[in-house]
Scaffold this active site. Sequence first.
Site, PDB file in Angstrom:
ATOM      1  N   LEU A 133     -14.706  15.670 -31.818  1.00  0.00           N
ATOM      2  CA  LEU A 133     -15.925  15.252 -32.263  1.00  0.00           C
ATOM      3  C   LEU A 133     -16.827  16.380 -32.107  1.00  0.00           C
ATOM      4  O   LEU A 133     -16.601  17.258 -31.143  1.00  0.00           O
ATOM      5  CB  LEU A 133     -16.249  14.245 -31.086  1.00  0.00           C
ATOM      6  CG  LEU A 133     -15.461  12.976 -30.936  1.00  0.00           C
ATOM      7  CD1 LEU A 133     -16.168  12.262 -29.809  1.00  0.00           C
ATOM      8  CD2 LEU A 133     -15.417  12.052 -32.362  1.00  0.00           C
ATOM      9  N   ASP A 134     -17.688  16.383 -32.857  1.00  0.00           N
ATOM     10  CA  ASP A 134     -19.086  17.369 -32.871  1.00  0.00           C
ATOM     11  C   ASP A 134     -19.445  17.587 -31.421  1.00  0.00           C
ATOM     12  O   ASP A 134     -19.232  16.725 -30.544  1.00  0.00           O
ATOM     13  CB  ASP A 134     -20.218  17.047 -33.710  1.00  0.00           C
ATOM     14  CG  ASP A 134     -19.751  16.974 -34.922  1.00  0.00           C
ATOM     15  OD1 ASP A 134     -18.804  17.627 -35.453  1.00  0.00           O
ATOM     16  OD2 ASP A 134     -20.383  16.365 -35.995  1.00  0.00           O
ATOM     17  N   ARG A 135     -20.106  18.614 -30.910  1.00  0.00           N
ATOM     18  CA  ARG A 135     -20.697  18.957 -29.742  1.00  0.00           C
ATOM     19  C   ARG A 135     -21.491  17.667 -29.363  1.00  0.00           C
ATOM     20  O   ARG A 135     -21.345  17.432 -28.009  1.00  0.00           O
ATOM     21  CB  ARG A 135     -21.396  20.391 -29.459  1.00  0.00           C
ATOM     22  CG  ARG A 135     -22.016  20.657 -28.584  1.00  0.00           C
ATOM     23  CD  ARG A 135     -23.157  21.777 -28.756  1.00  0.00           C
ATOM     24  NE  ARG A 135     -24.135  21.299 -29.573  1.00  0.00           N
ATOM     25  CZ  ARG A 135     -24.884  22.149 -30.583  1.00  0.00           C
ATOM     26  NH1 ARG A 135     -24.198  23.273 -30.693  1.00  0.00           N
ATOM     27  NH2 ARG A 135     -25.468  21.438 -31.370  1.00  0.00           N
ATOM     28  N   THR A 137     -21.700  14.607 -30.208  1.00  0.00           N
ATOM     29  CA  THR A 137     -21.257  13.450 -30.633  1.00  0.00           C
ATOM     30  C   THR A 137     -20.444  13.076 -29.283  1.00  0.00           C
ATOM     31  O   THR A 137     -19.626  13.422 -28.913  1.00  0.00           O
ATOM     32  CB  THR A 137     -20.399  13.404 -31.880  1.00  0.00           C
ATOM     33  OG1 THR A 137     -21.054  13.780 -33.007  1.00  0.00           O
ATOM     34  CG2 THR A 137     -19.999  11.926 -32.158  1.00  0.00           C
TER      35      THR A 137
END
Length: 343
Positions: A133-135, A137
């Site tokens: 997951l993105d930082r 998210t």
Amino acid sequence: MTKIPFVGHLHPLFGISKPLQFLSMAAQVDLNTIETRIENDPKSLNNYPVPLSPPAPHMSKNIELNRALTASSKSALFSLSKEDILFQDQWLIAVNKPQGIYCESVLSAAHGLLNNEQGEQVNFPELHLSNRLDRDTSGVTIITKSHKVAAKLVKAFTEHTVKKTYIAFCVGTIPKWQNINVKSGHGRSKHGAWRVYSVSDVGRTLPGGSYVRDMETSFEVMSINGQGYLKDSSELEKHEEKFIVVEEKSDISFDDEKAEVVVRAYPRSGRTHQIRLHCQYLGIPLRGDVKYEGVYEWKGVIYEGHELHAESLSFEHPITGQQVLIQAPFPSWARQVPGQLSS
């Protein structure tokens, strides 16, 4: 941790603008548009496809740097507790990743969590992140406990047999749809940023040797300005699902009055920043997502990250073959929406 101060001035769209510089207004406008002009200059395209979404606003660079430094500090101190565990058996462990923490730190923290369960220091050399997951998210993150299981689950993600849902808090133009399916191209532009491309460009080569890949997401409106969606609303088109096959730039204006829109996203592919890019294209960028035109300040509050939550993952267990559904509790920003996100 000491944050690097951001020096800027108010901007009508994002709340702040790029750092103040000792330049004329004409020079500043020139800096803001130079990347777009280069991309649209036939002599500079070298037969590469032209992205349909705009480059990141210049002011986003300093904000993203500050966020990265803050996340690095938080991630270095991050640990998992039993309350963070969403699912666990002898092959898998699923945890609820918070916003502003790097996935690699979640993996490291899993070692400590498993050691605490064992009551002794044990080496877990085969722990592997199955999804990243993105930082900023939050939500469901799966860690496998053996290389064999990792290979099978990674294959399931690659073949898109894992079903995923996300919740996104957006600020933008009020949608004229309840359900929509967006198909587009996806790839890195000449300057290395992820961008939306037309469907007809899928398969074409991009700078650096990569190529445009297909990208598809379905969206469902959950609430508008805190109110649940009503099927007979005069503001929305009475269609079961609208389809968009992207072939040109979005014609949605950001000058319209903005609304708070919460959507549930169903990514049919697994491209980097997919939901963020498609929300931007639809005119409802994520709140706090400055890289993709989301507001940085909203109603007097500055947002330190975008608001996207990996709500659930559904897949066939790589060992038992049973269907597994893993759900993460909603973050605080989603729980503020009255009763509309329980379905």
